[in-house]
Scaffold this active site. Structure first.
Site, PDB file in Angstrom:
ATOM      1  CB  ILE A   1       7.374   6.759  14.718  1.00  0.00           C
ATOM      2  CG1 ILE A   1       8.628   5.897  14.525  1.00  0.00           C
ATOM      3  CG2 ILE A   1       6.993   7.520  13.454  1.00  0.00           C
ATOM      4  CD1 ILE A   1       9.850   6.637  14.028  1.00  0.00           C
TER       5      ILE A   1
ATOM      6  CB  CYS B   1      -4.338  10.594  12.049  1.00  0.00           C
ATOM      7  SG  CYS B   1      -3.945   8.861  12.034  1.00  0.00           S
TER       8      CYS B   1
ATOM      9  NE  ARG C   1      -7.270   3.979   5.787  1.00  0.00           N
ATOM     10  CZ  ARG C   1      -6.551   4.902   6.418  1.00  0.00           C
ATOM     11  NH1 ARG C   1      -6.851   5.241   7.646  1.00  0.00           N
ATOM     12  NH2 ARG C   1      -5.538   5.491   5.823  1.00  0.00           N
TER      13      ARG C   1
ATOM     14  NE  ARG D   1      -1.770  11.543   8.139  1.00  0.00           N
ATOM     15  CZ  ARG D   1      -2.124  12.738   8.647  1.00  0.00           C
ATOM     16  NH1 ARG D   1      -3.330  12.916   9.108  1.00  0.00           N
ATOM     17  NH2 ARG D   1      -1.253  13.719   8.655  1.00  0.00           N
TER      18      ARG D   1
ATOM     19  CE  LYS E   1      -1.817   1.444   4.101  1.00  0.00           C
ATOM     20  NZ  LYS E   1      -1.515   2.809   4.501  1.00  0.00           N
TER      21      LYS E   1
ATOM     22  NE  ARG F   1       0.194   9.964  10.277  1.00  0.00           N
ATOM     23  CZ  ARG F   1      -0.267   8.949   9.551  1.00  0.00           C
ATOM     24  NH1 ARG F   1      -1.396   8.371   9.866  1.00  0.00           N
ATOM     25  NH2 ARG F   1       0.392   8.533   8.484  1.00  0.00           N
TER      26      ARG F   1
END
Ligand code: EPZ
Length: 415
Positions: A326, A116, A396, A92, A22, A121
């Site tokens: 992260i 999100c 997704r 996004r 993806k 982000r």
């Protein structure tokens, strides 16, 4: 509301073929905006996000045919360089059209993605880079409006490693005048896959996969014919499915060298892994050993595998510490795993996971894409029935996951 029902306790056995990535397909599709002509992409995973990006491109006047795992797109009649809020907020990664539109059309109007589940982000580094390349960037009514006569090469330093930021600016720089240097660039395999696709289009790019990427702008690019790389996060998810059920699974159409960090940690946890050519075999052991992980930009342990690995550690014989560096809010799966009997304490960006002897199936709720995968994995190992709701998150990022898992012997169905 669709749900996935799993009756746990089955050891997975057999073979699974991995779909296209993806996170490589999305930027490579966006690169189709950079020139006229018909681009042909294969091994594209048939996922909600890829369909959404197609809608965004069609809105702009791009011809987009997505059949099976093949995408044919032609942006010759690219008309309006806009990406509307109602589509961008659902995906996004649509921000990836920004760089190509400014480079091709000299303007772009793209909705700010908004927040999100896993974190704020922001896209400030994307915008900083575009300004460095000579674009003017304004925020108007929730949209980024960027304009540039002709982009000019620049030296761009990322103070935070950003995957789509690196990808956006690599695409913009491909048509800029002169040379662009991206310093502290993301080294993810998906960045390399995009660079390979752009090179096939005639771009002049060096250093993709390292933290310094040099792009010499060219006048024009030509249409690509490209096969998307295998999905390393889907691969990692199936590796954990074998380890957590004590099964033995052969994974085909994958690229083991994309997963060094994960493979070393799953081996440390006690699984047996043998690497083949474009394939690997995973044999889980009854005893799962506790292992500490810290998520880092590639080649470190991938944040997109953190939730899945936590499910494995929930059944380890001992305590492990999982440090998520992260994203600031990527532990939403913890509360759901606790409902299944996991013993996990979150302290800021670390989760302390005390392994338990068994998990018990329960109704749980998916909160984001990778969290939903971690709940499926826990359900495979748990005693009794697990019902996962809000599985649109799962769709997704995973193509036919319940078919692939039931082919491996899991008792799983979508209702
Ligand atoms: C990509 O997201 C992936 N998505 C994510 O996968 C993945 O988790 C992430 O990289 C990290 O590996 C796609 O490739 C489509 P980042 P991206 O920019 O590019 C901060 C999945 O599950 N940052 O590398 O959006 C940011 O807040 C998804 O498939 C800024 O501060 O992630 C984060 O803390 C989830 N300013 C960190 O950098 C910016 O301008 C890394 O984000 C950009 C990012």
């Amino acid at each position: 509301m669709k749900t996935i029902i799993i009756n746990g306790g089955k050891k997975l056995r057999g073979e699974v073929a991995i779909s296209g990535a993806k996170n490589a397909a999305l930027p490579i599709i966006a690169a189709g905006l950079l020139c006229e002509g018909e681009h042909r992409l294969t091994n594209v995973p048939h996922l909600a996000d890829v369909v959404t990006l197609g809608k965004i491109l069609q809105n702009m006047g791009v011809r987009y045919d997505f059949k099976g795992n093949d995408v044919v797109l032609d942006s010759t009649n690219l008309a309006s360089p806009e990406a509307p809020y109602d589509l961008v907020r659902t995906m996004r990664a649509s921000v990836l059209v920004l760089g190509p539109l400014v480079a091709r059309m000299g303007k772009a109007r793209v909705s700010l993605p908004g927040g999100c589940a896993i974190g704020a982000r922001p896209i400030n580094l994307h915008l900083m880079g575009l300004e460095k390349l000579g674009a003017t960037v304004e925020i108007e009514h929730g949209y980024v409006v960027a304009r540039a006569k002709r982009l000019r090469g620049a030296h761009i330093y990322f103070d935070i490693v950003t995957v789509t930021g690196t990808e956006n600016l690599m695409m913009a720089a491909a048509l800029a005048e002169g040379e662009t240097i991206l310093e502290n660039a993301a080294r993810e395999p998906e960045v390399v896959d995009l660079a390979d696709a752009l090179t096939q289009m005639g771009a002049n790019i060096e250093g993709a996969g390292t933290d310094i990427i040099k792009i010499k702008g060219v006048e024009k690019l030509r249409p690509m014919t490209y096969a998307v790389m295998p999905d390393r996060i889907e691969t990692g998810t199936f590796i954990i499915s074998a380890a957590i059920t004590g099964g033995s699974v052969t994974i085909r159409n994958c690229e083991p060298k994309h997963l060094d960090a994960l493979l070393s940690k799953v081996t440390e946890a006690g699984a047996d892994i043998t690497i083949g050519d474009g394939a690997l075999r995973v044999a889980g052991r009854r005893k799962i050993r506790p292992v500490n992980i810290k998520t880092l930009p590639h080649p470190g342990f991938p944040t997109d595998m953190q939730a899945q690995f936590m499910s494995l550690m929930a059944l380890a014989e001992g305590t492990s510490v999982i440090n998520e560096t992260i994203f600031e809010n990527r532990f939403t799966h913890v509360a759901e795993l606790r409902r299944m009997g996991a013993d996990i304490q979150v302290e800021g960006r670390s989760a302390i996971v005390k392994g338990v002897r068994r998990l018990s199936g329960a109704p749980v709720m998916a909160t984001d894409l990778r969290a939903s995968a971690s709940l499926i994995l826990a359900g495979l190992a748990a005693e009794g029935q697990t019902v996962v709701s809000r599985i649109y998150h799962l769709d997704r990022g995973y193509e036919n996951i319940e078919q692939k898992l039931s082919a491996l012997g899991a008792d799983i169905k979508r209702v």
